[in-house]
Motif scaffolding. Sequence first.
Motif, PDB file in Angstrom:
ATOM      1  N   THR A 286     -10.933   3.400  -6.649  1.00 29.55           N
ATOM      2  CA  THR A 286     -10.812   2.263  -7.562  1.00 29.55           C
ATOM      3  C   THR A 286      -9.436   1.625  -7.463  1.00 29.55           C
ATOM      4  O   THR A 286      -9.304   0.403  -7.586  1.00 29.55           O
ATOM      5  CB  THR A 286     -11.082   2.691  -9.015  1.00 29.55           C
ATOM      6  OG1 THR A 286     -10.259   3.813  -9.352  1.00 29.55           O
ATOM      7  CG2 THR A 286     -12.533   3.084  -9.200  1.00 29.55           C
ATOM      8  N   ARG A 287      -8.409   2.433  -7.230  1.00 29.99           N
ATOM      9  CA  ARG A 287      -7.067   1.873  -7.055  1.00 29.99           C
ATOM     10  C   ARG A 287      -7.027   0.975  -5.815  1.00 29.99           C
ATOM     11  O   ARG A 287      -6.487  -0.131  -5.842  1.00 29.99           O
ATOM     12  CB  ARG A 287      -6.044   3.002  -6.910  1.00 29.99           C
ATOM     13  CG  ARG A 287      -4.608   2.505  -6.693  1.00 29.99           C
ATOM     14  CD  ARG A 287      -3.646   3.664  -6.520  1.00 29.99           C
ATOM     15  NE  ARG A 287      -3.631   4.488  -7.705  1.00 29.99           N
ATOM     16  CZ  ARG A 287      -2.936   4.204  -8.790  1.00 29.99           C
ATOM     17  NH1 ARG A 287      -2.231   3.093  -8.843  1.00 29.99           N
ATOM     18  NH2 ARG A 287      -2.964   5.010  -9.830  1.00 29.99           N
ATOM     19  N   TYR A 288      -7.610   1.442  -4.744  1.00 28.85           N
ATOM     20  CA  TYR A 288      -7.643   0.684  -3.489  1.00 28.85           C
ATOM     21  C   TYR A 288      -8.406  -0.623  -3.681  1.00 28.85           C
ATOM     22  O   TYR A 288      -7.936  -1.704  -3.291  1.00 28.85           O
ATOM     23  CB  TYR A 288      -8.313   1.559  -2.436  1.00 28.85           C
ATOM     24  CG  TYR A 288      -8.307   1.022  -1.017  1.00 28.85           C
ATOM     25  CD1 TYR A 288      -7.228   1.234  -0.180  1.00 28.85           C
ATOM     26  CD2 TYR A 288      -9.408   0.350  -0.503  1.00 28.85           C
ATOM     27  CE1 TYR A 288      -7.232   0.784   1.131  1.00 28.85           C
ATOM     28  CE2 TYR A 288      -9.432  -0.110   0.804  1.00 28.85           C
ATOM     29  CZ  TYR A 288      -8.339   0.115   1.615  1.00 28.85           C
ATOM     30  OH  TYR A 288      -8.356  -0.342   2.909  1.00 28.85           O
ATOM     31  N   PHE A 289      -9.590  -0.532  -4.295  1.00 29.39           N
ATOM     32  CA  PHE A 289     -10.414  -1.722  -4.502  1.00 29.39           C
ATOM     33  C   PHE A 289      -9.742  -2.685  -5.467  1.00 29.39           C
ATOM     34  O   PHE A 289      -9.738  -3.907  -5.251  1.00 29.39           O
ATOM     35  CB  PHE A 289     -11.791  -1.307  -5.030  1.00 29.39           C
ATOM     36  CG  PHE A 289     -12.794  -2.431  -5.093  1.00 29.39           C
ATOM     37  CD1 PHE A 289     -12.877  -3.378  -4.089  1.00 29.39           C
ATOM     38  CD2 PHE A 289     -13.667  -2.538  -6.170  1.00 29.39           C
ATOM     39  CE1 PHE A 289     -13.804  -4.415  -4.140  1.00 29.39           C
ATOM     40  CE2 PHE A 289     -14.591  -3.565  -6.235  1.00 29.39           C
ATOM     41  CZ  PHE A 289     -14.656  -4.503  -5.217  1.00 29.39           C
ATOM     42  N   GLU A 290      -9.159  -2.148  -6.535  1.00 22.67           N
ATOM     43  CA  GLU A 290      -8.475  -3.013  -7.505  1.00 22.67           C
ATOM     44  C   GLU A 290      -7.327  -3.764  -6.840  1.00 22.67           C
ATOM     45  O   GLU A 290      -7.118  -4.951  -7.088  1.00 22.67           O
ATOM     46  CB  GLU A 290      -7.953  -2.149  -8.664  1.00 22.67           C
ATOM     47  CG  GLU A 290      -7.568  -2.937  -9.915  1.00 22.67           C
ATOM     48  CD  GLU A 290      -6.154  -3.461  -9.897  1.00 22.67           C
ATOM     49  OE1 GLU A 290      -5.810  -4.267 -10.770  1.00 22.67           O
ATOM     50  OE2 GLU A 290      -5.369  -3.068  -9.000  1.00 22.67           O
TER      51      GLU A 290
ATOM     52  N   LYS B 242      -1.581   6.878   5.594  1.00 28.59           N
ATOM     53  CA  LYS B 242      -0.666   5.823   6.035  1.00 28.59           C
ATOM     54  C   LYS B 242      -1.293   4.447   5.846  1.00 28.59           C
ATOM     55  O   LYS B 242      -0.668   3.537   5.294  1.00 28.59           O
ATOM     56  CB  LYS B 242      -0.277   6.039   7.497  1.00 28.59           C
ATOM     57  CG  LYS B 242       0.671   4.966   8.046  1.00 28.59           C
ATOM     58  CD  LYS B 242       0.989   5.215   9.508  1.00 28.59           C
ATOM     59  CE  LYS B 242       1.941   4.133  10.024  1.00 28.59           C
ATOM     60  NZ  LYS B 242       1.377   2.771   9.945  1.00 28.59           N
ATOM     61  N   ASP B 243      -2.536   4.289   6.321  1.00 30.52           N
ATOM     62  CA  ASP B 243      -3.211   3.002   6.172  1.00 30.52           C
ATOM     63  C   ASP B 243      -3.451   2.684   4.692  1.00 30.52           C
ATOM     64  O   ASP B 243      -3.370   1.533   4.274  1.00 30.52           O
ATOM     65  CB  ASP B 243      -4.547   3.008   6.921  1.00 30.52           C
ATOM     66  CG  ASP B 243      -4.349   3.064   8.427  1.00 30.52           C
ATOM     67  OD1 ASP B 243      -3.364   2.493   8.906  1.00 30.52           O
ATOM     68  OD2 ASP B 243      -5.169   3.693   9.109  1.00 30.52           O
ATOM     69  N   TYR B 244      -3.763   3.720   3.923  1.00 31.97           N
ATOM     70  CA  TYR B 244      -4.008   3.538   2.487  1.00 31.97           C
ATOM     71  C   TYR B 244      -2.762   2.955   1.822  1.00 31.97           C
ATOM     72  O   TYR B 244      -2.829   1.971   1.082  1.00 31.97           O
ATOM     73  CB  TYR B 244      -4.380   4.890   1.878  1.00 31.97           C
ATOM     74  CG  TYR B 244      -4.696   4.866   0.404  1.00 31.97           C
ATOM     75  CD1 TYR B 244      -5.998   4.666  -0.039  1.00 31.97           C
ATOM     76  CD2 TYR B 244      -3.711   5.057  -0.543  1.00 31.97           C
ATOM     77  CE1 TYR B 244      -6.305   4.650  -1.383  1.00 31.97           C
ATOM     78  CE2 TYR B 244      -3.990   5.043  -1.890  1.00 31.97           C
ATOM     79  CZ  TYR B 244      -5.292   4.843  -2.309  1.00 31.97           C
ATOM     80  OH  TYR B 244      -5.579   4.826  -3.655  1.00 31.97           O
TER      81      TYR B 244
ATOM     82  N   LEU C   1      -1.602  -0.662  -0.085  1.00 29.61           N
ATOM     83  CA  LEU C   1      -0.988  -0.722  -1.415  1.00 29.61           C
ATOM     84  C   LEU C   1       0.395  -1.355  -1.380  1.00 29.61           C
ATOM     85  O   LEU C   1       0.882  -1.844  -2.399  1.00 29.61           O
ATOM     86  CB  LEU C   1      -0.893   0.681  -2.021  1.00 29.61           C
ATOM     87  CG  LEU C   1      -2.195   1.352  -2.437  1.00 29.61           C
ATOM     88  CD1 LEU C   1      -1.907   2.619  -3.229  1.00 29.61           C
ATOM     89  CD2 LEU C   1      -3.070   0.436  -3.257  1.00 29.61           C
ATOM     90  N   ALA C   2       1.029  -1.337  -0.205  1.00 27.82           N
ATOM     91  CA  ALA C   2       2.355  -1.943  -0.082  1.00 27.82           C
ATOM     92  C   ALA C   2       2.286  -3.463   0.009  1.00 27.82           C
ATOM     93  O   ALA C   2       3.309  -4.141  -0.162  1.00 27.82           O
ATOM     94  CB  ALA C   2       3.072  -1.384   1.148  1.00 27.82           C
TER      95      ALA C   2
ATOM     96  N   ASP D 184       3.113  -4.381  -6.967  1.00 25.97           N
ATOM     97  CA  ASP D 184       2.678  -3.564  -5.836  1.00 25.97           C
ATOM     98  C   ASP D 184       1.711  -2.509  -6.335  1.00 25.97           C
ATOM     99  O   ASP D 184       1.412  -2.419  -7.512  1.00 25.97           O
ATOM    100  CB  ASP D 184       3.873  -2.933  -5.106  1.00 25.97           C
ATOM    101  CG  ASP D 184       4.658  -1.975  -5.993  1.00 25.97           C
ATOM    102  OD1 ASP D 184       4.100  -1.537  -7.022  1.00 25.97           O
ATOM    103  OD2 ASP D 184       5.810  -1.673  -5.659  1.00 25.97           O
ATOM    104  N   GLY D 185       1.211  -1.710  -5.398  1.00 23.93           N
ATOM    105  CA  GLY D 185       0.165  -0.760  -5.743  1.00 23.93           C
ATOM    106  C   GLY D 185       0.578   0.302  -6.727  1.00 23.93           C
ATOM    107  O   GLY D 185      -0.258   0.886  -7.407  1.00 23.93           O
ATOM    108  N   THR D 186       1.894   0.595  -6.843  1.00 27.10           N
ATOM    109  CA  THR D 186       2.311   1.664  -7.739  1.00 27.10           C
ATOM    110  C   THR D 186       2.198   1.272  -9.192  1.00 27.10           C
ATOM    111  O   THR D 186       2.278   2.114 -10.072  1.00 27.10           O
ATOM    112  CB  THR D 186       3.765   2.061  -7.452  1.00 27.10           C
ATOM    113  OG1 THR D 186       4.606   0.918  -7.652  1.00 27.10           O
ATOM    114  CG2 THR D 186       3.915   2.552  -6.022  1.00 27.10           C
ATOM    115  N   ALA D 187       2.012  -0.016  -9.454  1.00 21.36           N
ATOM    116  CA  ALA D 187       1.934  -0.465 -10.842  1.00 21.36           C
ATOM    117  C   ALA D 187       0.517  -0.477 -11.377  1.00 21.36           C
ATOM    118  O   ALA D 187       0.289  -0.780 -12.533  1.00 21.36           O
ATOM    119  CB  ALA D 187       2.527  -1.871 -10.960  1.00 21.36           C
TER     120      ALA D 187
END
Length: 664
Positions: free
Chosen positions: A101-105, A315-317, A321-322, A330-333
């Motif tokens: 879900t994080r990736y898709f979001e 790495k690709d993941y 997110l980067a 960014d993805g960490t938020a």
Amino acid sequence: MTSLLRILRFAPQLRPLYLGVAVSAVLMAVLSLATPFLIGAATDEIVDAVTGRATVEETLPAVAWLAAAFFAVEVLTTAVISVGGYWGDVMAARMRTILSTRYFEHLLHLPQKYFDTAITGRVTSRLNRSITELTQFLNFFANNAFTMLITTAAVLAISAFYWWPLAVLLAIVFPVYMWLTAKTSKKWQVWEGEKNTEIDIASGRFAEVVSQMPVVRSYNRQGTELAGFTERFRATVGITRKQSNWWHSMDAARRLALNLVFGVLYLLVFLRTAQGHFSVGDMVVLIQLMTMARQPIMNMSYLVDSAQRAVAGSKDYFDVLAEEREDGRDGTAVRADGEGHDEGPVASSGEASVVGGSAGEKAEAQPEAGRIQVAERPAAEGGAGDAEDPGAGPLRDLAERAGQDVPAVRFADVHFSYDGSAERDVLAGVDFEVRQGEKVALVGESGGGKSTITHLLMGLYPVRSGRIEVFGQGVDELGLPALRGGIAAVFQEPSLFSGTVRENIAYADPVAGDARVRAAAKAAFAEGFVERFPDGYEQLIGERGLRLSGGQRQRIAVARAVLKDAPILILDEATSSLDTKSERLVQAALDELMVGRSSLIVAHRLSTIASVDRIVTLRGGHVDEVGTPAELAESGGIYSQLLQLQQAGTKQARKLLKGFGISG
């Protein structure tokens, strides 16, 4: 390893489960350590009975109690394994949910330029690989890491208690084995990355071919596609040979070192026992401890292997997110909830009323001053839809506050290029406006920036310089959710989703009741063919709506725009791919839809252009002329030339018209 630590930090809500798995692993390690001592004690009791140092009557109760203790330990171990396994499975499932879900979001919030170059199959392949390898590693780590640490520490301590040289030799084994294992890491990850690239390319092509199967078959390219697909996977076989040869060569070296050290250990234990320093029971305990020590050492190899796969896969993941999002984050938020994550809009519990009617009444489009309207979404429904979709309300409120004198859309000295370079500007100093309630057509050569203007208006790309205003407010200040919530668009390609007719119409407002959906379909002249379907509005239409004709798909798309009821409308060659009959029906629906709305039109027929309020012609990325159809027909500019070409009716004239995207 940094990637793995980032994953662990992503999911703090998994800590209770992770702690439960760790505690189970610790208990398993402690229970497993009891077994050698029970067997050793039983061995000494039996040896004493055999040698005559104890009677059989004295030995039997002791051995029976030791057997009972052994059975109890095994039962407890089974229970701990079962509970820990359950927690591990749940943790892995939740971790998979969180990462997916994080990736898709994050993908949903990446700028459009990312998807201009991304290949769908590769994006999907990376997700599947990353999630699988990360969850496998974390599950393996949770179930084995603590067990290995505790077993290793206990074996060293117990060995030192019996005879310190044993502990010293064991202590040497661990760093040597880890050093040899670590030497494989750098080369291994390079090869793993190469394999992942080949698989991603093959998966991307696979997805493209499946979605374009009629084209593949019409050109008889099945063999070509299969050959290319096979070549990619054969390349992974060659890479795997090198990778596996390296890994197993190093593994053989590790095992030889391990065998040498343990051979020395066994020899020392046997000699010390023969010399009387250890009892037979002590020897049994130490041999079993040595055997137990081999397992965590061997597991280190699997742990490192799993970690390497997880690092290579992640790495690709993390590269995705980067990527900077449209909102600048960014993805960490991003929030990752695991369970309880918002799974989508909640269906409306009742039917929404149609304008002028009450809830539950028969759906009808109630025109007000000639404008198609579907009931406003009820206030209570507002929180049930997408949290980022405020609907058309904010933009409509802004229009009311701005007043009729403020244009609905204004481009002011807009410069734009897809790569951000001034040398490759698609638009250079574009200035024009669309007044409230006005229909404005964009005319220019193909590739001249007409569709680009519509994309910029929807905020799909940021302008390089200049300003775009909607009802007097800059789109950057308005915010993308509010901007897009107030714009309805109908494109040349309807872009429907697999699912039902109702779901596709209600995509504009997933909580819309049946009354509003039917009213939108009726307004788009889609009600007739939809009600002839066996399942009506619940009819499945297939991927991209392939079970519908082109005209039917486009009318569903128009119904979707009707339901959105936005104050600004974009029509980007919405009827260019339709046959004459379908085009008339769709155009009639569009004409009704445009009433009372500010419309920006990329048209493909001069007859459509002639009915607009004003025309903006583009030449070389600049605005060439702005005026009414009557004014530009006499100006000698682009529109005037198009009219002359249409009147000429020659083959050369038709070819020139096509260069402007005009079919007649």
